[in-house]
Design an enzyme around this catalytic site. Sequence first.
Site, PDB file in Angstrom:
ATOM      1  N   ARG A 182      35.600   6.650   8.222  1.00  0.00           N
ATOM      2  CA  ARG A 182      36.264   5.426   7.786  1.00  0.00           C
ATOM      3  C   ARG A 182      37.682   5.751   7.330  1.00  0.00           C
ATOM      4  O   ARG A 182      37.967   6.875   6.922  1.00  0.00           O
ATOM      5  CB  ARG A 182      35.497   4.786   6.629  1.00  0.00           C
ATOM      6  N   LYS A 206      30.649   6.188   1.231  1.00  0.00           N
ATOM      7  CA  LYS A 206      30.265   5.093   0.346  1.00  0.00           C
ATOM      8  C   LYS A 206      29.216   5.559  -0.653  1.00  0.00           C
ATOM      9  O   LYS A 206      28.343   6.362  -0.324  1.00  0.00           O
ATOM     10  CB  LYS A 206      29.714   3.922   1.168  1.00  0.00           C
ATOM     11  N   HIS A 280      39.117   1.168  12.270  1.00  0.00           N
ATOM     12  CA  HIS A 280      37.689   0.881  12.435  1.00  0.00           C
ATOM     13  C   HIS A 280      37.330   0.786  13.918  1.00  0.00           C
ATOM     14  O   HIS A 280      36.207   1.099  14.314  1.00  0.00           O
ATOM     15  CB  HIS A 280      37.320  -0.413  11.709  1.00  0.00           C
ATOM     16  N   ARG A 283      36.625   4.151  15.046  1.00  0.00           N
ATOM     17  CA  ARG A 283      35.286   4.534  14.565  1.00  0.00           C
ATOM     18  C   ARG A 283      34.221   3.981  15.526  1.00  0.00           C
ATOM     19  O   ARG A 283      33.296   4.694  15.921  1.00  0.00           O
ATOM     20  CB  ARG A 283      35.085   3.987  13.152  1.00  0.00           C
ATOM     21  N   HIS A 306      26.061   5.985   7.969  1.00  0.00           N
ATOM     22  CA  HIS A 306      25.428   4.684   7.825  1.00  0.00           C
ATOM     23  C   HIS A 306      24.196   4.795   6.929  1.00  0.00           C
ATOM     24  O   HIS A 306      23.402   5.741   7.063  1.00  0.00           O
ATOM     25  CB  HIS A 306      24.976   4.135   9.183  1.00  0.00           C
ATOM     26  N   TYR A 315      25.602  -0.151  18.108  1.00  0.00           N
ATOM     27  CA  TYR A 315      26.345   0.523  19.165  1.00  0.00           C
ATOM     28  C   TYR A 315      25.537   0.664  20.444  1.00  0.00           C
ATOM     29  O   TYR A 315      26.110   0.824  21.517  1.00  0.00           O
ATOM     30  CB  TYR A 315      26.817   1.901  18.676  1.00  0.00           C
TER      31      TYR A 315
END
Length: 335
Positions: A182, A206, A280, A283, A306, A315
Amino acid sequence: MWAAVTAKDREAARVDLHAIRAALPSAARELITEYERHLSLERGLSEHTVRAYVGDVVSLLGFLHRDHGADDERRALDGLDVAVLRAWLAHQRGDGASRTTLARRSAAARTFTAWARRQGAIEGDPGARLVSPRTHRTLPAVLRPDEAGEVLQSAESGAAELDPQGLRDRAVLELLYATGVRVSELCGLDVDDVDFGGRVVRVLGKGSKERVVPFGVPAERALRSWLETGRPAMAAAASKADPAALFLGVRGGRLDPRAVRRVVHDAVGSVPGAADMGPHGLRHTAATHLLEGGADLRSVQELLGHATLATTQLYTHVTVERLKAIHDRAHPRAR
């Protein structure tokens, strides 16, 4: 023109939320401040995520207190029930909010009411009874492998004259595409996070979760050129350079995500026919190319950081759509 208008609209929305927050009763303002601290310090969410969650709560409490005539003598969440939550979302829908936006705001409201119940600020948890609207998941735009190659070739040409900014931009683009990190993770990298021996980079994602992501030989070359030639020159030209940051801005501080977005937009925009995208988008592109190259979902999930496999599964739909498009173009019996 469109980007400028969008930026103005976002700024106006922030001003409105500041005004709403300032007009709330003191008890509500104090509760929001406590919640903001909880999201930032206890949950370790990014500044962007905290701002989004708090903005939704400010909007909700502004709606609650405006429609219920609350004052400083009342508890901050008096009158907040599932009917109010639904009315707030209906009001958002009437203002043109999309299904995706409504789903995000529903999730923000549920997170807030669950926290408020644990804090004793409200009896029961009305958010637990709130059902999110189903979202229409849109497929992200991605570059074809040849387009990605052109973007990086263009960046390599820009770095050929050993201009510090050109060397930095090439390293930024190579690392984004190589790792799928990210933009916030990229900007947060320190020099010590790069391990050239193992050709991996340590990323803080995150929720302050750390992961190790590999990168390839082209990214290694770009990073070495930046660290050996570009970064020292840019640091020397600045009045005070950040000694730890991997990527520097022109003034010597840690590279800002907005600058990275400009770098990506400009680089992708130089390739005729390529979809307009920011970091993004790179990404998404990295994830799609990994899956098309035979990587399994679990590995891609771990590389991208994730939390759930469901996010990574998006995806697979991208690759299926691309295969269908190729089939339609190439197979004699496709039509």
